[in-house]
Design a protein around this motif. Structure first.
Motif, PDB file in Angstrom:
ATOM      1  N   UNK A 171      58.705  -6.819 -38.107  1.00 58.00           N
ATOM      2  CA  UNK A 171      58.548  -8.241 -37.849  1.00 58.00           C
ATOM      3  C   UNK A 171      57.570  -8.908 -39.089  1.00 58.00           C
ATOM      4  N   UNK A 172      57.361  -8.224 -40.445  1.00 57.90           N
ATOM      5  CA  UNK A 172      56.682  -8.785 -41.275  1.00 57.90           C
ATOM      6  C   UNK A 172      57.271 -10.019 -41.727  1.00 57.90           C
ATOM      7  N   UNK A 173      58.799 -10.152 -41.612  1.00 62.64           N
ATOM      8  CA  UNK A 173      59.518 -11.434 -42.155  1.00 62.64           C
ATOM      9  C   UNK A 173      59.050 -12.843 -41.633  1.00 62.64           C
ATOM     10  N   UNK A 174      58.317 -12.532 -40.257  1.00 59.09           N
ATOM     11  CA  UNK A 174      57.775 -13.793 -39.666  1.00 59.09           C
ATOM     12  C   UNK A 174      56.691 -14.676 -40.578  1.00 59.09           C
ATOM     13  N   UNK A 175      55.993 -13.662 -41.428  1.00 58.90           N
ATOM     14  CA  UNK A 175      54.920 -14.021 -42.228  1.00 58.90           C
ATOM     15  C   UNK A 175      55.403 -14.780 -43.521  1.00 58.90           C
ATOM     16  N   UNK A 176      56.548 -14.847 -43.624  1.00 58.08           N
ATOM     17  CA  UNK A 176      57.435 -15.464 -44.820  1.00 58.08           C
ATOM     18  C   UNK A 176      57.618 -17.048 -44.212  1.00 58.08           C
ATOM     19  N   UNK A 177      57.298 -17.372 -43.171  1.00 58.00           N
ATOM     20  CA  UNK A 177      57.477 -18.726 -42.736  1.00 58.00           C
ATOM     21  C   UNK A 177      56.814 -19.758 -43.557  1.00 58.00           C
ATOM     22  N   UNK A 178      57.283 -20.665 -44.419  1.00 56.14           N
ATOM     23  CA  UNK A 178      56.495 -21.667 -45.026  1.00 56.14           C
ATOM     24  C   UNK A 178      56.465 -21.294 -46.504  1.00 56.14           C
ATOM     25  N   UNK A 179      57.166 -20.183 -46.865  1.00 51.28           N
ATOM     26  CA  UNK A 179      56.824 -19.663 -48.023  1.00 51.28           C
ATOM     27  C   UNK A 179      58.463 -19.640 -48.836  1.00 51.28           C
ATOM     28  N   UNK A 211      73.325  -4.661 -23.646  1.00 51.31           N
ATOM     29  CA  UNK A 211      71.774  -4.490 -23.978  1.00 51.31           C
ATOM     30  C   UNK A 211      71.140  -5.740 -23.608  1.00 51.31           C
ATOM     31  N   UNK A 212      70.127  -5.769 -23.017  1.00 53.29           N
ATOM     32  CA  UNK A 212      69.426  -6.902 -22.683  1.00 53.29           C
ATOM     33  C   UNK A 212      68.499  -7.375 -23.640  1.00 53.29           C
ATOM     34  N   UNK A 213      68.731  -7.792 -24.939  1.00 51.79           N
ATOM     35  CA  UNK A 213      67.815  -7.946 -26.072  1.00 51.79           C
ATOM     36  C   UNK A 213      66.761  -8.882 -25.563  1.00 51.79           C
ATOM     37  N   UNK A 214      67.303  -9.808 -24.943  1.00 50.11           N
ATOM     38  CA  UNK A 214      66.288 -11.311 -24.843  1.00 50.11           C
ATOM     39  C   UNK A 214      65.188 -10.782 -24.005  1.00 50.11           C
ATOM     40  N   UNK A 215      65.537 -10.223 -22.892  1.00 46.83           N
ATOM     41  CA  UNK A 215      64.223  -9.519 -22.095  1.00 46.83           C
ATOM     42  C   UNK A 215      63.340  -8.559 -23.011  1.00 46.83           C
ATOM     43  N   UNK A 216      63.776  -7.743 -23.724  1.00 48.03           N
ATOM     44  CA  UNK A 216      63.024  -6.774 -24.508  1.00 48.03           C
ATOM     45  C   UNK A 216      62.137  -7.855 -25.599  1.00 48.03           C
ATOM     46  N   UNK A 217      62.859  -8.748 -26.429  1.00 51.90           N
ATOM     47  CA  UNK A 217      61.987  -9.455 -27.252  1.00 51.90           C
ATOM     48  C   UNK A 217      61.198 -10.098 -26.429  1.00 51.90           C
ATOM     49  N   UNK A 218      61.234 -10.764 -25.161  1.00 54.09           N
ATOM     50  CA  UNK A 218      60.280 -11.417 -24.757  1.00 54.09           C
ATOM     51  C   UNK A 218      59.241 -10.608 -23.922  1.00 54.09           C
ATOM     52  N   UNK A 219      59.329  -9.585 -23.273  1.00 49.94           N
ATOM     53  CA  UNK A 219      58.462  -8.706 -22.669  1.00 49.94           C
ATOM     54  C   UNK A 219      58.007  -7.761 -23.399  1.00 49.94           C
ATOM     55  N   UNK A 220      58.560  -7.250 -24.381  1.00 43.50           N
ATOM     56  CA  UNK A 220      57.726  -6.285 -25.226  1.00 43.50           C
ATOM     57  C   UNK A 220      57.197  -6.782 -26.386  1.00 43.50           C
ATOM     58  N   UNK A 221      57.726  -7.969 -27.041  1.00 45.69           N
ATOM     59  CA  UNK A 221      57.393  -8.512 -28.224  1.00 45.69           C
ATOM     60  C   UNK A 221      56.630  -9.828 -28.198  1.00 45.69           C
ATOM     61  N   UNK A 222      56.692 -10.476 -27.095  1.00 42.43           N
ATOM     62  CA  UNK A 222      55.955 -11.547 -26.721  1.00 42.43           C
ATOM     63  C   UNK A 222      56.822 -12.844 -27.436  1.00 42.43           C
ATOM     64  N   UNK A 223      58.017 -12.900 -27.789  1.00 42.49           N
ATOM     65  CA  UNK A 223      58.907 -13.875 -28.207  1.00 42.49           C
ATOM     66  C   UNK A 223      60.393 -13.762 -28.324  1.00 42.49           C
ATOM     67  N   UNK A 224      61.112 -14.442 -28.316  1.00 43.00           N
ATOM     68  CA  UNK A 224      62.522 -14.552 -28.172  1.00 43.00           C
ATOM     69  C   UNK A 224      63.243 -14.630 -29.627  1.00 43.00           C
ATOM     70  N   UNK A 225      62.394 -14.563 -30.702  1.00 43.39           N
ATOM     71  CA  UNK A 225      62.780 -14.509 -32.155  1.00 43.39           C
ATOM     72  C   UNK A 225      63.164 -13.296 -32.800  1.00 43.39           C
ATOM     73  N   UNK A 226      64.325 -13.269 -33.709  1.00 45.30           N
ATOM     74  CA  UNK A 226      64.558 -12.359 -34.460  1.00 45.30           C
ATOM     75  C   UNK A 226      65.164 -12.829 -35.633  1.00 45.30           C
TER      76      UNK A 226
END
Length: 247
Positions: A171-179, A211-226
Motif C-alpha cells: 500500500x506504499x503506492x498511495x503515498x505517491x498520490x500528488x507526487x 474471489x471476493x476482492x471488493x469485500x476484502x478491500x473494504x472489510x480488511x483494508x478500509x477502502x476499495x482501491x488498488x
C-alpha cells in the motif's frame, strides 16, 4: 528500492492483455496500443469521436469470462491475436475485420447482457477508465497482502495494470498520490488511487468469479482501491528492471 517488475498493455479494452519488455511513453498520452480499441455494446452511445465512460463497453465487470482473454499485437500488420481457454485463437485486423471479432466473442457473452456490437477507436488516445489519458501502476506487495488476507492465490493480472512494481511495502503506492515519479527516462505525475470493480473478482486464467476482492478491500483494508493512476509528464522509454523513485 522499487523497480519495474512487468509491463502490460491491453489492446482491446476488457479483452486481453499482453506483456512487454520495454515501452516508449509520450507526454500526455496513454501507453501505445493500450485500450486502442473498445467494444461498444448494443446500448452504447460510443461512436469513436470522443472518450466515453466504461459503462458504454463490454468488459469484465459485467462479463467475467472476458477476463481470461490474452492478446498479442503485430504492430507491423496492425493485427491482434486473441486467445481464450474456451475459444479457438483468432488473428484479425480490428480496423477491417470487426465481424470476425464479434463472431469470436459472441459465445463468451451471456444472453441476458447487452451484446457486443462494434469496435470503436478514438484517434490519439486509448479508451482508459479515466477521462484523461492515464497509465496504471500496481504494487505487487499490495497484491501479496490480498493473497494473504484471502488465503488464496490472487493473480496481479486481475488488476489490469500497465506497470507492475516490486520492492515496495504493501500500500506504499498511495503515498505517491500528488507526487512525480521517475521511471527510466520517463516522469509520471500520480493522480489518484484506482477504485476497483467486479472485474477483479474473475480469475484471469479461467474467467470464473472465484474471489471476493471488493469485500476484502473494504472489510480488511478500509477502502476499495488498488493501484494508482498517473499521467506522463516527460517522454521516454521504460524497461522491465528500471528503478522507480519519487522526484
Amino acid at each position: 528500492m522499487a523497480t519495474v517488475a512487468a509491463l502490460w498493455r491491453h489492446p482491446i479494452k476488457g479483452h486481453g492483455r499482453e506483456a512487454l519488455d520495454t515501452v516508449t511513453l509520450t507526454e500526455g498520452q496513454t501507453m501505445p496500443w493500450d485500450r486502442r480499441w473498445a467494444v461498444a455494446h448494443e446500448m452504447s452511445k460510443a461512436d469513436g469521436t470522443e472518450w466515453v465512460p466504461c459503462a458504454n463497453f463490454s468488459r469484465g465487470a459485467k462479463t467475467g469470462t472476458l477476463m481470461a482473454i490474452s492478446a498479442q499485437v503485430d504492430e507491423a500488420s496492425g493485427t491482434v491475436t486473441l486467445t481464450h481457454p474456451d475459444r479457438p485463437d483468432l488473428t484479425f485486423d480490428p480496423e477491417r475485420e470487426q465481424d470476425a471479432f464479434l463472431d469470436w466473442v459472441r459465445p463468451l457473452m451471456p444472453a441476458d447482457r447487452a451484446q457486443s456490437a462494434r469496435l470503436v477507436r478514438v484517434p490519439g488516445r486509448g479508451m482508459t477508465d479515466t477521462d484523461y489519458p492515464s497509465i496504471s501502476l500496481i504494487n505487487l506487495a499490495s497484491n501479496d497482502a490480498m493473497t494473504e488476507a484471502m488465503q488464496q492465490d490472487i493473480s496481479p493480472l486481475r488488476w489490469r495494470g500497465n506497470i507492475h512494481l516490486s520492492g515496495l511495502d504493501a500500500w506504499a503506492e498511495f503515498d505517491w498520490v500528488g507526487h512525480t515519479l521517475r521511471i527510466g527516462e520517463v516522469e509520471l505525475s500520480v493522480q489518484e488511487p484506482i477504485k476497483r470493480c467486479l472485474a477483479t473478482t474473475a480469475n484471469p486464467q479461467t474467467g470464473e468469479r472465484d474471489a471476493d476482492t471488493l469485500a476484502t478491500l473494504n472489510n480488511r483494508f478500509g477502502h476499495q482501491d488498488f493501484g494508482i493512476y498517473a499521467t506522463v509528464t516527460r517522454s521516454g522509454d521504460i524497461r522491465v528492471g528500471d528503478t522507480v523513485e519519487p522526484v
